[in-house]
Design an enzyme around this catalytic site. Structure first.
Site, PDB file in Angstrom:
ATOM      1  N   GLU A 262       0.828  -1.209   0.000  1.00 34.80           N
ATOM      2  CA  GLU A 262       0.000   0.000   0.000  1.00 34.80           C
ATOM      3  C   GLU A 262       0.862   1.257   0.000  1.00 34.80           C
ATOM      4  OE1 GLU A 262      -3.046  -0.019  -0.564  1.00 34.80           O
ATOM      5  OE2 GLU A 262      -3.884  -1.927   0.124  1.00 34.80           O
TER       6      GLU A 262
ATOM      7  N   ARG B 234       0.434   3.785  -3.221  1.00 36.60           N
ATOM      8  CA  ARG B 234      -0.243   5.045  -2.909  1.00 36.60           C
ATOM      9  C   ARG B 234       0.732   6.210  -2.753  1.00 36.60           C
ATOM     10  NH1 ARG B 234      -5.712   3.636   0.488  1.00 36.60           N
ATOM     11  NH2 ARG B 234      -5.753   1.409   0.105  1.00 36.60           N
TER      12      ARG B 234
ATOM     13  N   ASP C  28      -5.108  -9.829  -7.742  1.00 39.42           N
ATOM     14  CA  ASP C  28      -5.517  -9.018  -8.889  1.00 39.42           C
ATOM     15  C   ASP C  28      -4.401  -8.236  -9.566  1.00 39.42           C
ATOM     16  OD1 ASP C  28      -5.334  -7.519  -6.573  1.00 39.42           O
ATOM     17  OD2 ASP C  28      -7.240  -6.485  -6.817  1.00 39.42           O
TER      18      ASP C  28
END
Length: 505
Positions: free
Chosen positions: A96, A100, A229
């Site tokens: 993350e 991000r 994913d």
């Protein structure tokens, strides 16, 4: 004819100013500088007690810049310059933080050429490098940015998911390109070398790998949703990022997509809709067996647009292909992937058939002998009953995956249907997810949109969902797909010619 394409249509390639402006007006922010925003209580919170790392603000700044919100962008830049500090004693998720914060800083640098962002990106990346100090080079799932130490996931010790390991490469390789420091590239590439070597008969559709020992795959659910994913997304995008010069990623993408078609793509019983199933290992008396589960996360909806992008690049016979592509311009694999991608987008749009007009987090597809009687509908929300509290599967978390695919599909076809789909989604979000005091939040039941909301606005709503909606109604010359790749948090990074040669085949 390429599946889903009507060649006598009028191709719309210019911005829809009215709808674009409406998306701009929806841009709400609060809790300036905090990592998380809670719009109902109008408060912010941080990921560690020692302070935040710009999780929220850095993630959304390129959206501000693209939307022309110069006043808000200027305020945010001042915060980054004067207050952003990565010397934080706490556990931060490697994946993350990369997609991000590091991705956000690199995107800002390429959009503005402002050295501030590159300096901050180098500081952050250097603090993260110890996560790769494992026996085979796979990253630990957490990092302490102050002590510069990698930390294993306490819930899955010694393991890292394929998404967590295989979704750092765009960011670290681009940083090497900018700085001429090969260490970032080498660390990111080593991961891919290990993952390629560990390929199994399931052809790159595993979820977990052993992190700190051999790098071999272990038995775990096989799926395209959570924890798997973006690994697939980055196989294609690594190939595109370096101007299609690294053929190993083309091969890995082709192998993975073949595995997806062989094992995961299914068709619904009621109307033949295309969806993807999961394969789950079960330990039985006579050994371990894999069972099929007709479960599809909303997260999987990224795949439709990604397959169409792959079809017009990896699956193309000419460069560039037409918009929309002609059948003669695509290989048999390209035609197959285009068809599957188109149909998956239609299936994902069908899951918006709720009272809110928004999709549930997870749907299950009807299959024979599932115990629910005659099959009349394609899918359902597991555990959803009118008078009971809504299950987790029934929520809409402001996710971007469908609009991400709509953006790509529109750019690749010029078909106005994708703008119509996107506009309906935006209207539904604006109607049901908006908080009166500012911001947007998760609704817990997509079939009861007047019900309870959750007090959190995810950073990806501003970084991804609104950005992709904005770009859907923008001119196609804004961040063209042949010049940029979007990381999995929708941060645009430029295509470049690499000066470092791929170290494995």
């Amino acid at each position: 004819m390429v599946h889903g394409v009507v060649f006598n249509q009028t191709i719309v390639r210019k911005a829809d100013i009215k709808k674009q402006s409406a998306v701009v007006k929806s841009f709400q922010r609060d809790a300036f500088g905090d990592d998380d925003y809670h719009p109902i209580s109008m408060t912010g919170s941080n990921l560690s007690e020692s302070g935040g790392i710009g999780y929220f603000i850095v993630d959304v700044m390129d959206t501000m810049k693209l939307m022309g919100l110069e006043g808000e962008y200027g305020r945010a830049r001042t915060w980054v310059e004067t207050k952003l500090d990565f010397n934080r004693d706490g556990r931060f998720n490697t994946f993350e933080t990369t997609i991000r914060v590091l991705g956000g800083l690199l995107s800002l640098y390429q959009l503005t050429d402002d050295q501030l962002y590159l300096d901050k990106a180098v500081d952050l990346a250097d603090r993260m490098l110890p996560v790769f100090d494992t026996p085979v080079g796979l990253p630990t799932t957490m990092v302490n940015l102050k002590t510069r130490k990698g930390i294993s996931d306490p819930d899955n010790p010694g393991l890292v998911s394929t998404a967590e390991a295989g979704t750092l490469q765009l960011e670290f390789k681009y940083l090497s390109h900018l700085t001429d420091n090969e260490i970032y590239w080498e660390k990111a590439e080593q991961i891919m070398k290990v993952l390629k070597k560990g390929n199994s008969p399931w052809v790159s559709t595993h979820i977990f790998t052993v992190c700190e020992t051999t790098g071999e795959f272990v038995n775990a659910p096989i799926r395209l949703g959570s924890r798997g994913d973006s690994y697939y997304e980055y196989l294609l995008k690594q190939h595109l990022q370096t101007a299609q010069t690294e053929s190993v990623y083309r091969e890995m993408w082709n192998l993975a997509v073949q595995g997806i078609h062989d094992h995961l793509v299914k068709f619904s019983e009621a109307t033949g809709k295309t969806y993807t199933q999961e394969i789950v290992p079960e330990y039985q008396r006579d050994g371990m067996k894999f069972t099929q589960s007709p479960k599809q996360d909303h997260l999987v909806c990224f795949l439709g647009g990604t397959l169409m992008l792959g079809a017009t690049t990896v699956g193309a016979l000419v460069t560039p292909v037409s918009v929309p592509p002609k059948p003669s311009e695509l290989t048999p694999q390209g035609l197959r992937d285009w068809k599957t991608g188109y149909e998956l987008i239609e299936t994902c749009m069908d899951t918006h058939r709720m009272k809110s007009g928004l999709p549930p987090e997870i749907v299950h597809f009807r299959v024979p002998d599932d115990g629910f009687g005659p099959i009349k509908d394609d899918w359902y929300i597991k555990g959803h009953r009118p008078l009971d509290p809504p299950p987790y599967d029934a929520r809409y978390m402001l996710r971007p995956e469908t609009v991400e695919s709509l953006f790509m599909a529109f750019r690749l076809t010029g078909d106005e249907r994708y703008r119509r789909y996107g506009w309906k989604i935006f209207q539904s979000i604006d109607r049901w997810c908006k908080v009166e005091t500012g911001g947007y939040s998760t609704i817990l039941d997509v079939d009861n949109p007047r019900g309870e909301k959750e007090d959190k606005m995810e950073t990806f709503f501003l970084s991804e969902t609104l950005k992709y909606l904005y770009l859907l109604f923008s001119d196609v010359e804004v961040l063209p797909l042949d010049k940029y790749v979007f990381n999995t948090e929708a941060h645009p990074l430029p295509v470049f010619e690499p000066t470092i040669r791929t170290s494995f085949v």
